[in-house]
Design an enzyme around this catalytic site. Sequence first.
Site, PDB file in Angstrom:
ATOM      1  N   SER A   1     -52.032  -5.842  10.265  1.00 31.00           N
ATOM      2  CA  SER A   1     -51.863  -5.106   9.186  1.00 31.00           C
ATOM      3  C   SER A   1     -52.858  -5.287   7.839  1.00 31.00           C
ATOM      4  O   SER A   1     -52.951  -4.479   6.994  1.00 31.00           O
ATOM      5  CB  SER A   1     -50.531  -5.631   8.327  1.00 31.00           C
TER       6      SER A   1
ATOM      7  N   TYR B   1     -53.445   4.131  15.145  1.00 29.24           N
ATOM      8  CA  TYR B   1     -52.733   2.952  14.519  1.00 29.24           C
ATOM      9  C   TYR B   1     -52.684   1.832  15.216  1.00 29.24           C
ATOM     10  O   TYR B   1     -53.366   0.656  14.603  1.00 29.24           O
ATOM     11  CB  TYR B   1     -51.443   3.408  13.840  1.00 29.24           C
TER      12      TYR B   1
ATOM     13  N   VAL C   1     -49.850  -9.884  11.244  1.00 29.63           N
ATOM     14  CA  VAL C   1     -48.924 -10.572  12.237  1.00 29.63           C
ATOM     15  C   VAL C   1     -49.734 -11.385  13.300  1.00 29.63           C
ATOM     16  O   VAL C   1     -49.002 -12.291  14.021  1.00 29.63           O
ATOM     17  CB  VAL C   1     -47.841  -9.940  12.910  1.00 29.63           C
TER      18      VAL C   1
ATOM     19  N   TYR D   1     -46.125  -8.301   2.110  1.00 35.86           N
ATOM     20  CA  TYR D   1     -44.836  -7.725   2.512  1.00 35.86           C
ATOM     21  C   TYR D   1     -43.732  -8.087   1.379  1.00 35.86           C
ATOM     22  O   TYR D   1     -44.122  -8.160   0.337  1.00 35.86           O
ATOM     23  CB  TYR D   1     -44.193  -8.074   3.882  1.00 35.86           C
TER      24      TYR D   1
ATOM     25  N   LYS E   1     -54.768  -2.257   7.187  1.00 38.16           N
ATOM     26  CA  LYS E   1     -54.264  -1.259   6.546  1.00 38.16           C
ATOM     27  C   LYS E   1     -54.967  -1.190   5.143  1.00 38.16           C
ATOM     28  O   LYS E   1     -55.106   0.085   4.499  1.00 38.16           O
ATOM     29  CB  LYS E   1     -52.688  -1.417   6.345  1.00 38.16           C
TER      30      LYS E   1
END
Length: 314
Positions: free
Chosen positions: A68, A198, A268, A250, A71
């Site tokens: 992540s 992705y 992760v 998150y 991103k």
Amino acid sequence: MNEQWMNLSANVPQWLSDCRPYAKDGKAAAYIPALAAAPADALGVSILSADGSIIAGGESGMLFTMQSISKVFTLLLALIDNGEEAVFSKVGMEPTGDDFNSILKLELVEPGIPFNPLINAGAIAVTSLIGGASPDEKTERVLAFMRLMAGDDSLDYNRSVSESESATAYRNRSLAYFLQENGVLSPHASVEEVLSVYFNHCAIEVTCHHLARMGLILAHGGFDPLTERQLVPRRYVQIAKTFMLTCGMYNASGEFAIRVGIPAKSGVAGGILAVVPGRYGIGVVGPALNSRGNSVAGIRLLETMSVECDWSMF
Ligand code: GLN
């Protein structure tokens, strides 16, 4: 050499040994099979300052996938490619309080656009906005941008991690098809092609040093102090850092803001990219995750450093 840097340099080895035992309270992500084999008790850190000085310790040279953390950079690239208005017509600006891969609010709240670019649904929408004629070209453009930010032309993605994620991505596939149904992905987009880009960008492999280098540029508003080039418009970096602060960890972002108080983004695979505004870029890795998907020992280490050096922005 200022006092804070000397304090960090003298104490990082001790703080690493103090925080490493917390790894036993977590475990490596297993929903992507290729991540399950990561050394759960590893902990590494790299801190880079604007004059090029580095403090590194533990497994700072270990390769791991960005997941992540990527991103943040796909958001920057989508902003560069499309501008603010186009990007924020497809993704919102609010934290969710839900898990990073939740589908819940896509149906619950109108319009059905993802709440922010750092949850999976939002990041998939952002990936669909990256310029390029084919999935390969889009992947290459993301890679080129990451290489520029990390200052390393050899950066690449790990094919087997990308394939492993794709093979088991039931949840991300559901999110992506739902987004297409909601008109967030273009009706002409191939959902599978968007997903392949992705998975590839999530599988880009870095060390703590790369993250520290990328973080240093964010810490300086898109200006790279080492090459003295403005690599990203300051406004876009401001947007990215704001999302890191409000959504980067998150649904543990509020607690992280209280305990650590600086912009950060976790992945992760156990990586955390952190930014001490105006000063340092920091890369941390610790593959054992807590229930929210954040590195347990990595968060402890950042909290220790932030408290000891008084880094909180608040
Ligand atoms: N590739 C991962 C996923 O989509 C990234 C998630 C994460 O790092 N939180 O599930």
